[in-house]
Enzyme design. Structure first.
Site, PDB file in Angstrom:
ATOM      1  CB  ALA A   9      43.893  29.207  37.157  1.00  0.00           C
ATOM      2  CB  ALA A  10      39.005  30.386  39.863  1.00  0.00           C
ATOM      3  NE  ARG A  15      36.995  41.815  32.711  1.00  0.00           N
ATOM      4  CZ  ARG A  15      37.676  42.572  33.382  1.00  0.00           C
ATOM      5  NH1 ARG A  15      38.214  43.590  33.425  1.00  0.00           N
ATOM      6  NH2 ARG A  15      37.988  41.777  34.142  1.00  0.00           N
ATOM      7  CE  LYS A  25      41.309  36.606  32.770  1.00  0.00           C
ATOM      8  NZ  LYS A  25      40.861  37.745  33.436  1.00  0.00           N
ATOM      9  N   GLY A  80      35.798  35.993  44.497  1.00  0.00           N
ATOM     10  CA  GLY A  80      36.733  37.322  44.355  1.00  0.00           C
ATOM     11  C   GLY A  80      38.354  36.346  44.472  1.00  0.00           C
ATOM     12  CE1 TYR A 368      47.996  10.030   3.446  1.00  0.00           C
ATOM     13  CE2 TYR A 368      47.375   8.197   2.474  1.00  0.00           C
ATOM     14  CZ  TYR A 368      47.143   9.312   3.206  1.00  0.00           C
ATOM     15  OH  TYR A 368      46.801   8.714   4.830  1.00  0.00           O
TER      16      TYR A 368
HETATM   17  C1  UD1 Z   1      42.602  42.377  39.874  1.00  0.00           C
HETATM   18  C2  UD1 Z   1      42.555  42.841  40.587  1.00  0.00           C
HETATM   19  C3  UD1 Z   1      43.580  44.288  40.509  1.00  0.00           C
HETATM   20  C4  UD1 Z   1      44.348  44.030  39.625  1.00  0.00           C
HETATM   21  C5  UD1 Z   1      44.659  43.131  38.733  1.00  0.00           C
HETATM   22  C6  UD1 Z   1      46.337  43.253  37.745  1.00  0.00           C
HETATM   23  C7  UD1 Z   1      41.397  42.095  42.438  1.00  0.00           C
HETATM   24  C8  UD1 Z   1      40.110  42.283  43.199  1.00  0.00           C
HETATM   25  N1  UD1 Z   1      41.645  43.424  41.468  1.00  0.00           N
HETATM   26  O1  UD1 Z   1      41.719  42.823  38.846  1.00  0.00           O
HETATM   27  O2  UD1 Z   1      43.658  45.020  41.277  1.00  0.00           O
HETATM   28  O3  UD1 Z   1      45.181  45.643  38.804  1.00  0.00           O
HETATM   29  O4  UD1 Z   1      43.594  42.374  38.919  1.00  0.00           O
HETATM   30  O5  UD1 Z   1      46.222  42.849  36.331  1.00  0.00           O
HETATM   31  O6  UD1 Z   1      42.616  41.424  42.663  1.00  0.00           O
HETATM   32  N2  UD1 Z   1      39.864  35.036  40.478  1.00  0.00           N
HETATM   33  C9  UD1 Z   1      39.722  33.654  40.528  1.00  0.00           C
HETATM   34  N3  UD1 Z   1      38.977  33.445  41.250  1.00  0.00           N
HETATM   35  C10 UD1 Z   1      37.731  35.011  41.685  1.00  0.00           C
HETATM   36  C11 UD1 Z   1      38.691  35.836  41.144  1.00  0.00           C
HETATM   37  C12 UD1 Z   1      39.750  35.975  40.043  1.00  0.00           C
HETATM   38  O7  UD1 Z   1      40.883  32.901  40.495  1.00  0.00           O
HETATM   39  O8  UD1 Z   1      36.978  34.248  43.126  1.00  0.00           O
HETATM   40  C13 UD1 Z   1      41.437  35.227  39.015  1.00  0.00           C
HETATM   41  C14 UD1 Z   1      41.406  35.701  37.782  1.00  0.00           C
HETATM   42  O9  UD1 Z   1      40.909  33.692  37.321  1.00  0.00           O
HETATM   43  C15 UD1 Z   1      42.412  35.745  37.188  1.00  0.00           C
HETATM   44  C16 UD1 Z   1      42.616  36.839  38.363  1.00  0.00           C
HETATM   45  O10 UD1 Z   1      42.560  35.755  39.164  1.00  0.00           O
HETATM   46  O11 UD1 Z   1      43.669  35.129  37.183  1.00  0.00           O
HETATM   47  C17 UD1 Z   1      42.795  38.078  38.570  1.00  0.00           C
HETATM   48  O12 UD1 Z   1      41.361  38.089  38.394  1.00  0.00           O
HETATM   49  P1  UD1 Z   1      40.622  38.907  37.411  1.00  0.00           P
HETATM   50  O13 UD1 Z   1      38.851  39.023  37.814  1.00  0.00           O
HETATM   51  O14 UD1 Z   1      41.352  39.484  36.173  1.00  0.00           O
HETATM   52  O15 UD1 Z   1      40.877  40.342  38.297  1.00  0.00           O
HETATM   53  P2  UD1 Z   1      41.256  41.656  37.667  1.00  0.00           P
HETATM   54  O16 UD1 Z   1      39.684  42.963  36.930  1.00  0.00           O
HETATM   55  O17 UD1 Z   1      41.716  41.450  36.142  1.00  0.00           O
HETATM   56 MG    MG Z   2      42.839  40.558  35.616  1.00  0.00          MG
END
Ligand code: UD1
Ligand code: MG
Length: 415
Positions: A9-10, A15, A25, A80, A368
């Site tokens: 959740a970081a 978007r 988010k 990531g 009131y």
């Molecule tokens: C991610 C997956 C994708 C999958 C999709 C499903 C990866 C690289 N991609 O894509 O394969 O189909 O979810 O919904 O894993 N987050 C962190 N730290 C970070 C990056 C992300 O905590 O450095 C968390 C975000 O807050 C989010 C989750 O990881 O809750 C997924 O990240 P997001 O950027 O939404 O990835 P997607 O593009 O949706």
């Molecule tokens: Mg996502």
């Protein structure tokens, strides 16, 4: 088997295009409840170890939402999803058992689905199980790559996929079960050799495959459940599914909802049998509505307790309790810990704030009544005002005495 969970959740949620730089988010609400809270609630019944939420961007807000139920791990720089899980290494790496990894932006996932994932992992003797789903439109999701024996080889993200790979409709839901020790061993070997320069969690599967570990897929049938919220269009889509899911359950339990498409009831609301909810009504927070009430149309209730046989029409009520057989509205506003007894009438353009309204009171119109206690059967005349503010001085909350406006069977009015 020991079961722990990590919720990612970081991420920034670029978007979502918010003006607020601290708006994470996963703190966007659906029916008044933040996205990540739905994920915590779905996984909680299955975890016999610990849940860690990885927070980072807007992390203080996210932390406040989940810290009563999960441990908090900071990911100071978002490099990531793989990097995010790696941050939990000091807390988890020496644990036996399985670790579930989920994203905080998939609020529609259910406990039953996660239970299937764990069963597939355990019964089939996997070292890693990825939850996949065949979707109509795979755009944006990681694609599942299978070999000629139909075994999962790995995941390719949208931005790294070839044209052929982009045609694959089986996608990564972002939910996994991993053998915990193997997960943390292999996370150390991830590289950021991809279009986004990030450590992708999905690449752990490729590393597992290289080690000869067993990888499997647990296929999710209902693609609605995996909807990940990345923008506000998806937020509205998920809200619609959640709304209908909650309304359907209530209707099947004996509540009439005249227009389920235009009725918004939060997940922590309970409603008794034979209550009728009329169109354009919203009921949120920890609200408890008893049986045989008529609520709406066009009514907003938040954190209210409503007994039995009440009628509430076109009104806005928060932080209030009422007992039985009251008639409220149309156009009443009631707030700030107001308590209403039974058999009262609170009519049009009446505002109640921090008031105690005893049984049988009638305040039929245009009043009131603030910081007040009104005795049984008092008839409050039109245009009556009670207040703790005289235009210059406000009586402080601590020292304030409730204004006593009649004790029993009185009739009063003030202007
Ligand atoms: C991610 C997956 C994708 C999958 C999709 C499903 C990866 C690289 N991609 O894509 O394969 O189909 O979810 O919904 O894993 N987050 C962190 N730290 C970070 C990056 C992300 O905590 O450095 C968390 C975000 O807050 C989010 C989750 O990881 O809750 C997924 O990240 P997001 O950027 O939404 O990835 P997607 O593009 O949706
Ligand atoms: Mg996502």
């Amino acid at each position: 088997m020991k079961i722990n969970a990590v919720i990612l959740a970081a991420g920034k949620g670029t978007r979502m295009k918010s003006l607020d730089p601290e708006h994470s988010k996963v703190s966007y609400p659906i029916l008044g409840v933040p996205l990540v809270r739905y994920v915590v609630n779905a996984v909680r019944p299955l975890v016999n170890g610990k849940i860690y939420t990885i927070v980072g961007y807007g992390g203080d807000a996210t932390k406040a939402i989940v810290e009563d139920l999960t441990g908090i791990v900071w990911q100071r720089e978002q490099k990531g999803t793989g990097h995010a899980v790696l941050q939990a290494s000091p807390f988890l790496k020496d644990e036996d058992g399985v670790t579930l990894v989920l994203c905080g932006d998939t609020p529609l996932l259910t406990t039953a689905t996660l239970e299937n994932l764990i069963q597939d992992f355990e019964k089939k003797g996997h070292d890693a199980t990825v939850m996949t789903c065949v979707v109509d439109n795979p755009f944006g999701y990681g694609r599942i790559i299978r070999n000629e024996k139909n075994l999962v080889e790995g995941i390719v993200e949208q931005r790294d996929a070839t044209d052929d790979q982009r045609k694959i409709r089986e996608v990564n839901t972002g939910v996994y079960a991993f053998d915990n020790r193997k997960l943390f061993q292999e996370l150390d070997n991830l590289t950021a050799d991809n279009a986004q320069g990030e450590l992708y969690l999905g690449d752990v599967l490729t590393l597992f495959r290289k080690k000869g570990y067993v990888i499997g897929a647990s296929i999710l049938e209902d693609q609605k459940e995996m909807l990940g919220i990345n923008d506000r269009v998806q937020l509205a889509e998920a809200a619609k599914v959640m709304k209908l899911r909650i309304n359907r359950k209530l209707m099947l339990s004996g509540v009439t909802i005249e227009d389920p498409d235009n009725t918004y009831i939060g997940p922590n609301v309970t409603i008794g049998q034979d209550t009728i909810i009329r169109p354009n009504t919203t009921i949120l927070g920890y609200s408890t509505i008893g049986p045989v009430n008529k609520i709406g149309p066009a009514t907003y209730l938040e954190n209210v307790t409503v007994g039995e046989g009440n009628s509430i029409v076109s009104s806005y009520i928060t932080d209030t309790s009422m007992v039985n057989k009251n008639e409220v509205g149309p156009y009443s506003k009631i707030r700030s810990h107001t308590q209403i007894g039974s058999n009262t009438r609170i009519g049009n353009f009446v505002e109640l704030k921090n008031a105690v309204i005893h049984d049988g009171v009638k305040a039929a119109h245009l009043s009131y009544l603030g910081d007040t206690s009104i005795g049984d059967n008092t008839n409050v005349g039109c245009g009556t005002i009670t207040a703790n503010y005289d235009g210059k001085k406000q009586i402080s909350y601590r020292n304030r005495q409730r204004c006593l406006l009649g004790l029993r069977n009185n009739s009063c009015s003030s202007h």
